[in-house]
Write a protein that holds these residues in place. Structure first.
Motif, PDB file in Angstrom:
ATOM      1  N   ARG A  17      -2.160  -4.950   7.814  1.00 65.61           N
ATOM      2  CA  ARG A  17      -1.876  -5.941   6.767  1.00 65.61           C
ATOM      3  C   ARG A  17      -1.138  -5.353   5.579  1.00 65.61           C
ATOM      4  O   ARG A  17      -0.694  -6.079   4.696  1.00 65.61           O
ATOM      5  CB  ARG A  17      -3.175  -6.584   6.279  1.00 65.61           C
ATOM      6  CG  ARG A  17      -3.913  -7.376   7.356  1.00 65.61           C
ATOM      7  CD  ARG A  17      -5.012  -8.213   6.755  1.00 65.61           C
ATOM      8  NE  ARG A  17      -4.489  -9.181   5.802  1.00 65.61           N
ATOM      9  CZ  ARG A  17      -5.248  -9.963   5.039  1.00 65.61           C
ATOM     10  NH1 ARG A  17      -6.570  -9.876   5.111  1.00 65.61           N
ATOM     11  NH2 ARG A  17      -4.699 -10.827   4.207  1.00 65.61           N
ATOM     12  N   GLY A  18      -1.008  -4.024   5.533  1.00 66.57           N
ATOM     13  CA  GLY A  18      -0.347  -3.383   4.408  1.00 66.57           C
ATOM     14  C   GLY A  18       1.155  -3.570   4.435  1.00 66.57           C
ATOM     15  O   GLY A  18       1.756  -3.763   5.493  1.00 66.57           O
ATOM     16  N   LYS A  19       1.760  -3.515   3.254  1.00 70.30           N
ATOM     17  CA  LYS A  19       3.199  -3.674   3.126  1.00 70.30           C
ATOM     18  C   LYS A  19       3.811  -2.416   2.514  1.00 70.30           C
ATOM     19  O   LYS A  19       3.160  -1.675   1.778  1.00 70.30           O
ATOM     20  CB  LYS A  19       3.540  -4.885   2.243  1.00 70.30           C
ATOM     21  CG  LYS A  19       2.979  -6.207   2.739  1.00 70.30           C
ATOM     22  CD  LYS A  19       3.593  -6.626   4.059  1.00 70.30           C
ATOM     23  CE  LYS A  19       3.056  -7.973   4.511  1.00 70.30           C
ATOM     24  NZ  LYS A  19       3.602  -8.374   5.830  1.00 70.30           N
ATOM     25  N   LEU A  20       5.089  -2.186   2.848  1.00 75.17           N
ATOM     26  CA  LEU A  20       5.827  -1.058   2.291  1.00 75.17           C
ATOM     27  C   LEU A  20       6.954  -1.593   1.424  1.00 75.17           C
ATOM     28  O   LEU A  20       7.730  -2.453   1.847  1.00 75.17           O
ATOM     29  CB  LEU A  20       6.389  -0.185   3.411  1.00 75.17           C
ATOM     30  CG  LEU A  20       7.204   1.043   2.969  1.00 75.17           C
ATOM     31  CD1 LEU A  20       6.946   2.227   3.897  1.00 75.17           C
ATOM     32  CD2 LEU A  20       8.701   0.748   2.924  1.00 75.17           C
ATOM     33  N   GLU A  75       0.817  -1.217   0.000  1.00 74.88           N
ATOM     34  CA  GLU A  75       0.000   0.000   0.000  1.00 74.88           C
ATOM     35  C   GLU A  75       0.853   1.271   0.000  1.00 74.88           C
ATOM     36  O   GLU A  75       0.339   2.351  -0.265  1.00 74.88           O
ATOM     37  CB  GLU A  75      -0.946   0.017   1.199  1.00 74.88           C
ATOM     38  CG  GLU A  75      -0.285   0.016   2.544  1.00 74.88           C
ATOM     39  CD  GLU A  75      -1.290   0.038   3.689  1.00 74.88           C
ATOM     40  OE1 GLU A  75      -0.970   0.602   4.743  1.00 74.88           O
ATOM     41  OE2 GLU A  75      -2.403  -0.508   3.516  1.00 74.88           O
ATOM     42  N   THR A  76       2.158   1.145   0.271  1.00 69.04           N
ATOM     43  CA  THR A  76       3.061   2.294   0.232  1.00 69.04           C
ATOM     44  C   THR A  76       4.302   1.915  -0.568  1.00 69.04           C
ATOM     45  O   THR A  76       4.923   0.896  -0.303  1.00 69.04           O
ATOM     46  CB  THR A  76       3.492   2.726   1.646  1.00 69.04           C
ATOM     47  OG1 THR A  76       2.339   2.994   2.431  1.00 69.04           O
ATOM     48  CG2 THR A  76       4.361   3.976   1.595  1.00 69.04           C
ATOM     49  N   VAL A  77       4.634   2.744  -1.556  1.00 73.94           N
ATOM     50  CA  VAL A  77       5.842   2.527  -2.348  1.00 73.94           C
ATOM     51  C   VAL A  77       6.747   3.735  -2.178  1.00 73.94           C
ATOM     52  O   VAL A  77       6.340   4.872  -2.453  1.00 73.94           O
ATOM     53  CB  VAL A  77       5.527   2.303  -3.840  1.00 73.94           C
ATOM     54  CG1 VAL A  77       6.823   2.092  -4.627  1.00 73.94           C
ATOM     55  CG2 VAL A  77       4.612   1.107  -4.025  1.00 73.94           C
ATOM     56  N   VAL A  78       7.964   3.489  -1.693  1.00 73.43           N
ATOM     57  CA  VAL A  78       8.940   4.550  -1.440  1.00 73.43           C
ATOM     58  C   VAL A  78      10.046   4.441  -2.482  1.00 73.43           C
ATOM     59  O   VAL A  78      10.587   3.356  -2.703  1.00 73.43           O
ATOM     60  CB  VAL A  78       9.530   4.427  -0.018  1.00 73.43           C
ATOM     61  CG1 VAL A  78      10.498   5.578   0.252  1.00 73.43           C
ATOM     62  CG2 VAL A  78       8.413   4.408   1.018  1.00 73.43           C
ATOM     63  N   PHE A  79      10.375   5.581  -3.109  1.00 70.03           N
ATOM     64  CA  PHE A  79      11.379   5.600  -4.166  1.00 70.03           C
ATOM     65  C   PHE A  79      12.602   6.398  -3.754  1.00 70.03           C
ATOM     66  O   PHE A  79      12.491   7.434  -3.104  1.00 70.03           O
ATOM     67  CB  PHE A  79      10.821   6.268  -5.436  1.00 70.03           C
ATOM     68  CG  PHE A  79       9.730   5.512  -6.122  1.00 70.03           C
ATOM     69  CD1 PHE A  79      10.012   4.582  -7.103  1.00 70.03           C
ATOM     70  CD2 PHE A  79       8.392   5.751  -5.803  1.00 70.03           C
ATOM     71  CE1 PHE A  79       8.997   3.905  -7.758  1.00 70.03           C
ATOM     72  CE2 PHE A  79       7.374   5.078  -6.441  1.00 70.03           C
ATOM     73  CZ  PHE A  79       7.682   4.136  -7.424  1.00 70.03           C
ATOM     74  N   ASP A  80      13.763   5.903  -4.136  1.00 70.90           N
ATOM     75  CA  ASP A  80      14.940   6.757  -4.232  1.00 70.90           C
ATOM     76  C   ASP A  80      14.760   7.574  -5.516  1.00 70.90           C
ATOM     77  O   ASP A  80      14.017   7.159  -6.413  1.00 70.90           O
ATOM     78  CB  ASP A  80      16.194   5.889  -4.296  1.00 70.90           C
ATOM     79  CG  ASP A  80      17.438   6.704  -4.540  1.00 70.90           C
ATOM     80  OD1 ASP A  80      17.614   7.723  -3.849  1.00 70.90           O
ATOM     81  OD2 ASP A  80      18.229   6.345  -5.437  1.00 70.90           O
TER      82      ASP A  80
END
Length: 634
Positions: A518-521, A327-332
């Motif tokens: 239950r969400g994943k990063l 549910e969360t995507v973090v980018f460089d």
């Protein structure tokens, strides 16, 4: 017959022989013990291996499996005089096993074919002639020759020749990649046009092909939650159904005999207890859990293979399953959302220095660094830097580089480095990364370096949001103004700039705490500078990892090209795989539950029982093979 393995051919001949013997026995007027002996022959032909595995597993303490259930059911049928039924059940069970083995084999062959990228030989020159040798025998530094149409056997650097390389087996992309002398190439690519001479830079065991194949082959060791559930479920399920079958036989027959003494003669004669024993045996055949035990792992195996078709390497089914819950995507930023190929766009000297002097000092200080910013400074310098003028080089993580050029102290880096040196620096209104330079402790000016977003970066962010990702975040060590511009252009929900590596980890911890239960990063980076964050995130994804050892080692998922849009593709593959897994679980449990009830009440025969076992398993396995078909995602 041609596509069958040796083992499958043997099984097919046994099935045909047993079927022929059954037909012959049906034509004979055999009765009583003679009929039992006659039916024992085809039963031994078709079922001896099942009986042997059941006995062997019991000796080793592994009692409750499908071999035990099938042996118990068919031997029990023989004991009740149902000779033909016992042979037919074993025959159809083996037919189902043959189809299952064929389906599983085809799935493994499909995965093996798409990962068949390890060349069998390498060409080296000896006495003016090309000689084929084992790639494992080629030493680092050796120059190998790759002819058009051949696959590159080892990682290296082109020393002569130019060509177009087909990288589809690694990246899933059909567009060829042009290479020239000086370019790095990796094993597994197919040389399409020109003759290449390549100097080997890594031994065979450390080549890209070897690492990729090791990843795929070992992916099954990291099981998903669904696979762990099925393993635990089968461990308790099989003993429970054996106990239930025993109770189904014992309780009704004994109760009927005790409550109705008049039925005692028929009970002793076998007309009562044999009826309930028959129902119990049907119950056992139905309850075999092979549909779940085989199809669920095969679904994940197919999903991993299907993802690799798209140039996405998943290190385990647990990561494939977790990706569907992201549910969360973090980018460089640099090299992930942007191209990572910086170019100097402006030079602003101070204190009497010229643009050429400022660039020369900066390029010399950055001489030993392979950072994209360093490469852009060296590329912009008109003179060829002489490394003998350089000494006392010190790289300060998250700040920049300090060195001595011709004996003069030089510092090249960001504003934090200037503050560390207590030097006043000038801001710049131009967009891009600002590299400040000091010489002899005085501010000498700054250089503006720009990095453009990748062509598909904006579409990648939009696809992720359309796929159900709730938040996209960009973490970067770049300046606030640059980060704000890139985030606004790409549509990123949130950004944090001017971060040190430790700051990225801290922000990742904050975002992890804010996600749902239950969400994943997922964190997406280059796998080298971002290794701590890749490790800390629920799912670490390495971008553009062709030839990057650190990326392959640090990440959970590796994208073998440079396209952030592949992240949404990986999520779609993951969700398709999970849908198929759930379909198989509910289908198998639903059919078995329905037929178990019918069998307990005497409304299901051995034929329905065979379908509930073999038929359901075969259909579930065929459904699992759909995970390999990912053409709609490419």
């Amino acid at each position: 017959m041609r596509n069958l393995s040796k083992k499958q051919k043997k099984m097919l001949w046994r099935i045909l022989l047993a079927a022929a013997l059954l037909i012959a026995i049906k034509l004979l007027p055999a009765e009583g013990w003679m009929a039992a002996l006659c039916y024992l022959v085809p039963y031994a032909v078709i079922g001896w291996d099942v009986l042997w595995r059941a006995v062997r597993n019991i000796v080793h303490g592994q009692v409750f499996d499908e071999n035990f259930l099938m042996a118990l059911a068919t031997v029990g049928a023989f004991g009740t005089g149902e000779y033909a039924e016992a042979v037919f059940v074993m025959l159809f069970y083996q037919v189902g096993e043959l189809f299952q083995d064929y389906a599983v084999g085809k799935s493994r062959q499909s995965i093996a074919a798409l990962m068949d990228i390890r060349p069998d030989y390498a060409n080296i020159e000896q006495d003016g002639e090309l000689v084929q040798v084992d790639p494992e025998e080629v030493a680092v530094g050796t120059v190998i020759v790759v002819k058009p149409g051949e696959r590159i056997p080892l990682d290296g650097r082109v020393v002569a020749g130019s060509s177009a390389l087909d990288t589809a087996a690694l990246t899933g992309e059909s567009v060829p990649r042009d290479v020239l002398p000086g370019d790095a190439v990796i094993s597994g690519c197919v040389n399409q046009t020109g003759l290449l001479r390549i100097q080997v830079t890594k031994p065979c065991s450390e080549s890209t092909v070897s690492k990729i194949l090791d990843l795929v082959e070992n992916a099954s060791e990291k099981k998903s939650a669904s696979e762990h559930f099925i393993t635990r479920f089968a461990r308790y399920y099989t003993p429970c159904v054996v106990l239930a079958a025993a109770l189904l036989f014992a309780v009704p027959s004994v109760l009927l005999a005790l409550l109705n003494p008049a039925s005692l003669p028929s009970f002793l004669a076998g007309t009562v207890w044999s009826n309930w024993l028959h129902r119990a045996l049907i119950f056992l055949v139905i309850s075999c859990p092979c549909a779940l035990v085989i199809s669920v792992p095969l679904s994940f195996f197919g999903g991993i293979g299907g993802a690799s078709k798209c140039g996405i390497l998943v290190k385990g089914s647990n990561f494939l399953e977790a990706l569907a819950q992201t549910e969360t995507v973090v980018f460089d930023k640099t090299g992930t959302l942007t191209r990572g190929t910086f170019s100097v766009t402006a030079v602003h000297p101070e204190s009497g220095y010229t643009q050429e002097q400022l660039l020369e000092y900066a390029a010399l200080a950055e001489h030993y660094s392979n950072h994209p910013i360093s490469l852009s400074l060296k590329a912009a310098c008109r003179t060829d830097p002489d490394a003998s003028r350089l000494s006392d080089v010190e790289e300060i993580a998250g700040h920049g580089i300090q060195a001595k050029v011709d004996g003069h102290p030089v510092a090249v880096g960001n504003s934090r480095l200037m503050e560390r040196q207590k030097v006043s620096w000038l801001p710049c209104e131009l967009p891009g990364t600002i590299v400040h330079v000091t010489i002899d402790g005085f501010y000498a000016g700054h250089i503006v370096i720009s990095d453009l977003p990748k062509d598909d970066a904006k579409a990648a962010i939009a696809d992720l949001k359309a796929s159900g990702v709730k938040k996209t975040v960009m973490l970067t060590g770049d300046a606030e103004a640059v980060a704000k511009t890139v985030a606004a252009e790409l549509g990123v929900d949130e950004f944090h700039a001017e971060l040190l590596p430790a700051d990225k980890v801290a922000w990742t911890e904050t975002l992890l705490a804010a996600r749902s239960a239950r969400g994943k990063l997922a964190f997406v980076g280059d796998g080298i500078n971002d290794a701590p964050v890749l490790t800390r995130a629920d799912i670490g994804i390495a971008m553009g990892a062709m030839g990057s050892d650190a990326a392959i080692e640090a990440a959970d998922i590796v994208l073998m090209d440079d396209k952030p849009s592949k992240i949404a593709t990986a999520m779609r593959v993951s969700r398709k795989t999970l849908r198929i897994v759930k379909q198989n679980i509910w289908f198998a449990l639903g059919v078995k539950a329905a037929v178990l009830v019918l069998g307990a009440f005497g409304a299901a025969t051995m034929w329905e029982a065979v379908f509930a076992d073999v038929g359901v398993a075969f259909l579930a396995i065929l459904n699992a093979t759909r995970c390999l078909h990912v053409e709609e995602f490419r």
